[in-house]
Design an enzyme around this catalytic site. Sequence first.
Site: not given
Length: 329
Positions: A177, A272, A302
Site C-alpha cells: 500500500s 481494492d 486490499h
Amino acid sequence: MGLFDDAPTDADATVRTDADATATLNEQAQAVVDEVAQLGIPEWSALGIESARRIEDEVFASVDAPEIERITNIEIPGPAGEVPLRIYHPDPEQSPPVLVFFHGGLWAMGTLDSIDGVCRRLARRTGHVVVSVDYRLAPEHPFPAGLEDCVWATEWVAANATSIGADSGRLAVAGTSAGGNLAAAICLWVREFGGPEIDQQILLYPMTDISDDHRSLSENATGPLLTRRDVLWAHDTYLRSRVDRYNPFAAPLRADSHAGLPPAYVVTAGFDPLRDEGAAYASALDSAGVRVVHDHEPAMSHGFLSLTADVDAADAALDRVADAVRDGF
C-alpha cells in the site's frame, strides 16, 4: 492458473489471472471481512489518528506467524532522529540477499508490529534477510519525511549488509500500500540521485498516484477494508500542499519517465480502491522497457496478504511473491 503474455486493457504487462475468477469476493476473505465488520470499526478516515493507529495494529497483528531464527530490533541515525528497524534473519549461518520492507497504513498508520506477520513469512519462505523500516508518519511528519527515512534506511542496509548477516551485493525493496508507494519512490530517487543498486522492487497493492480519477476508486468506494474516503483522506494527510500531488516522489505514476528502474513484481486486488493505479504503474514500467510481472487477484481485497492465516488464496499469493523475490536475484 498461470502467467500469460497478453495483459488486460488496464495494464499492458505480464498478468496472472484466475480462469475461474468471478465478480465476488473470495469466500474465505469475505468471512474475514464479516468478522471485522462485526467489530463495528468506522472507516480509517473517520477515526482520530491515534485511535486509527491503535486499531490498525490490533486488526493486522501477527496471527500464527512462523518462528524466525533471529529477530533483532535496532535504531539507526536518520535524517531527523532515530529510525527503528526490525531485522528478520532466517538462517544466521548464511549470508543471503536482503529485502528492505516498508509497511502500509496510508502514510499515517502502521508499525513494525502491524507488518510483522508478512515480514516473518517472507523471511521464512524466501530464506532472505528482511529489514522492516518504521518510518515517520503523517500528519505530524508529512511528505517527504517518511520517504527520507526510507531512503536513508535503504542506504544504511546496503552499506551495512555484512554486519546484519546479509549479502552486500544483493538488495531489493518492497512494501504494501503506502509502503509500496515508498518502495517505488525509492527506486526513482536512486535513479535520479544515485545510491545502492536495487535488484528489484516488490509492490504489493501500491499507492502510485495522488488522484481521485481512477475507476477502481468508484467501483470499490465502500471497500472492503479500505474505502475511497480513506484514500482521499490519506492524500490530504500525507501531502504538504496540492503542489505535491504532481511530485513523482509522492506519486510515482506521474514520473516523466519510468525507464531504467529495477524489475518489478506488482500485486493488485480486484476489490481494492487502489487496483487501477497499481495496474497503471505496472503498465508504465512495461511501456518503459522495465521487466515487470503483474499478479492480479480479482477475488481479493486490499490488504489481503495480511490474511494468509485465514485465506488460502492469499497464502498462495504470498508464495508467489516469495518466489518472485528469490527469482529476482
